[in-house]
Design an enzyme around this catalytic site. Structure first.
Site, PDB file in Angstrom:
ATOM      1  N   ASP A  13       0.767  -1.011  -0.047  1.00  0.00           N
ATOM      2  CA  ASP A  13       0.153  -0.089  -0.171  1.00  0.00           C
ATOM      3  C   ASP A  13       0.931   1.406   0.084  1.00  0.00           C
ATOM      4  O   ASP A  13       0.759   2.075  -0.927  1.00  0.00           O
ATOM      5  CB  ASP A  13      -1.078   0.222   1.255  1.00  0.00           C
ATOM      6  CG  ASP A  13      -1.771  -1.129   1.212  1.00  0.00           C
ATOM      7  OD1 ASP A  13      -2.825  -1.038   0.510  1.00  0.00           O
ATOM      8  OD2 ASP A  13      -1.770  -1.922   2.203  1.00  0.00           O
ATOM      9  N   SER A 172      -1.312  -9.806   4.357  1.00  0.00           N
ATOM     10  CA  SER A 172      -1.272  -8.262   4.799  1.00  0.00           C
ATOM     11  C   SER A 172      -0.503  -8.490   6.317  1.00  0.00           C
ATOM     12  O   SER A 172      -1.325  -9.186   7.084  1.00  0.00           O
ATOM     13  CB  SER A 172      -2.184  -7.696   4.850  1.00  0.00           C
ATOM     14  OG  SER A 172      -2.248  -6.621   5.438  1.00  0.00           O
TER      15      SER A 172
END
Ligand code: ARG
Length: 421
Positions: A13, A172
């Protein structure tokens, strides 16, 4: 040109954000990576930010501040969200924000940016903490604002020569001294056991050694100060326990979690040191705290854990609760022996100069110091309210087939009733 201080982890991200912020917000990016004990190559992360286009990339070492000013208060409160999650990610967020706010002021930045999605808790933690520390700073949250999906980000990274590590695509991840959080990918199937490749800090209990490790942990005022008689800084002690605990398969947590934003999610954690230390601390508290404090404290512990989870670290209530916990930890001194074996941690011994356990009071063997003749009077008075209640409400009710006769000394009973009016 405007400046944005970006909370930069080097992950998917935040890496694509270095470029996207330049494009979409017409702003230079200062990437800030706060070292809270994540086991990562930080100089490499710094270089990556510059390579993608950040005008500046800073690494801020905050490991000791994290241990002493964030983990320590949480440990005093045995903070576990929903009884199991030691709050590693949640605890580091306010500290990261503090460093971002300091940097934004130093460089007169217009924005602070983060890479959180619109579905998680971390966006709330970032933005609520910024509001508490500097309500004048504007926040940008491009992943949320532009609805960037992980698939889009992976594609964007490939097109723009932004390197993406394989494990960051599979899961993640978020990591610091107090634990490792693992989400996404196959873990989203809540019915299936997490595969071994989700774990990096802990061996499967199945593969852990066939012998036990005994650890002697010494606490002063609720905080561990030595391990196996070796004095250590708190941050070092945590790292060491993560290593030993991980080797023995301790600290894996598989949890269906109730997020602040209303969603249930499947979360997996590794937190060997946190699991060992919270257990050891709770055990020592049982030895040294008075019963009333010991029984009252968990109500506030739950509130405290919820506040950390919900992003309210910098709020007045959290500060006030911390003062309560500090006060109650003054006598939490002593040693605890933890036994680690194939994924389990058990406390098998404890000792303290503040111990309230007096063997001569508790023993069933031979001579003791407990005056059993006092017990009868104590029990009479202890049960008196319930005796009265039983006489008035149970025995006297018509139709229950158990009519009670007026007490022999009716006058005394009437006096009792009058007094109760
Ligand atoms: N569910 C945890 C929390 O809200 C962990 C979040 C971890 N973040 C991540 N990028 N994996 O604190």
């Amino acid at each position: 040109m405007k400046k944005t201080v970006l909370a930069y982890s080097g992950g998917l991200d935040t890496s694509v954000l270095v470029k996207i912020i330049k494009e979409k917000y017409d702003s230079e990016v200062i990437a800030v990576t706060v070292d809270v004990g994540q086991q990562e190559n930080l100089p490499k992360i710094r270089k990556k930010a510059i390579a993608i286009g950040a005008v500046k990339a800073l690494i801020i070492d905050a490991r000791h501040e994290f241990a002493d000013s964030y983990i320590a208060p949480a440990l005093k409160a045995n903070a576990l969200y929903e009884g199991v999650y030691p709050l590693a990610t949640a605890l580091a967020r306010p500290l990261i924000v503090k460093k971002l706010v300091d940097t934004a002021r130093e460089y007169s930045a217009a924005y602070i940016g983060h890479g959180c999605t619109g579905k998680g808790n971390d966006q709330v933690r970032f933005e609520a903490a910024i509001a508490c520390l500097d309500p004048m700073i504007s926040v940008i949250a491009p992943v949320r604002e532009f609805g960037l999906s992980r698939d889009y980000e992976i594609e964007y990274a490939h097109q723009n020569n932004i390197p993406v590590e394989e494990r960051l695509v599979t899961y993640s991840l978020d990591e610091n001294l107090w634990g490792r959080s693992i989400e996404c990918g196959v873990l989203e199937n809540e019915a299936c056991e997490p595969p071994n490749d989700a774990f990096a800090w802990t061996l499967s209990p199945f593969d852990a050694p066939n012998y036990a490790a005994y650890l002697e942990i010494e606490f002063e005022a609720g905080i561990p100060v030595s391990l196996n008689n070796k004095r250590m800084l708190f941050a070092e002690l945590i790292s060491e326990l993560n290593r030993i605990g991980g080797l023995h398969g301790v600290g894996r947590i598989d949890h269906i979690e109730s997020r602040l934003v209303g969603i249930k999610s499947r979360e997996v954690y590794e937190a060997p040191a946190a699991v060992i230390l919270i257990k050891a601390h709770q055990d020592l508290e049982k030895l040294v705290l008075t019963k009333d404090l010991l029984h009252f404290k968990p109500y506030l512990e739950t509130t405290y854990a919820d506040m950390i989870y919900n992003g309210l670290w910098f709020s007045p209530l959290r500060n006030a609760l911390s003062a309560f916990f500090d006060e109650g930890q003054k006598n939490v001194n002593g040693k605890v022996i933890a036994k680690l074996f194939k994924g389990n941690v058990n406390i098998v011994g404890r000792a303290s100069a503040n111990s309230l356990y007096i063997k001569n009071l508790a023993t069933y063997q031979g001579h003791d110091d407990f005056d059993v003749s006092s017990s009868k009077g104590f029990i009479d008075i202890w049960s008196l309210p319930f005796k009265v209640n039983a006489m008035i409400n149970n025995g006297a009710k018509p139709g229950n087939g158990n009519q009670v006769h007026a007490p022999e000394n009716a006058l005394e009973n009437e006096e009792l009733l009058d007094a109760a009016k």
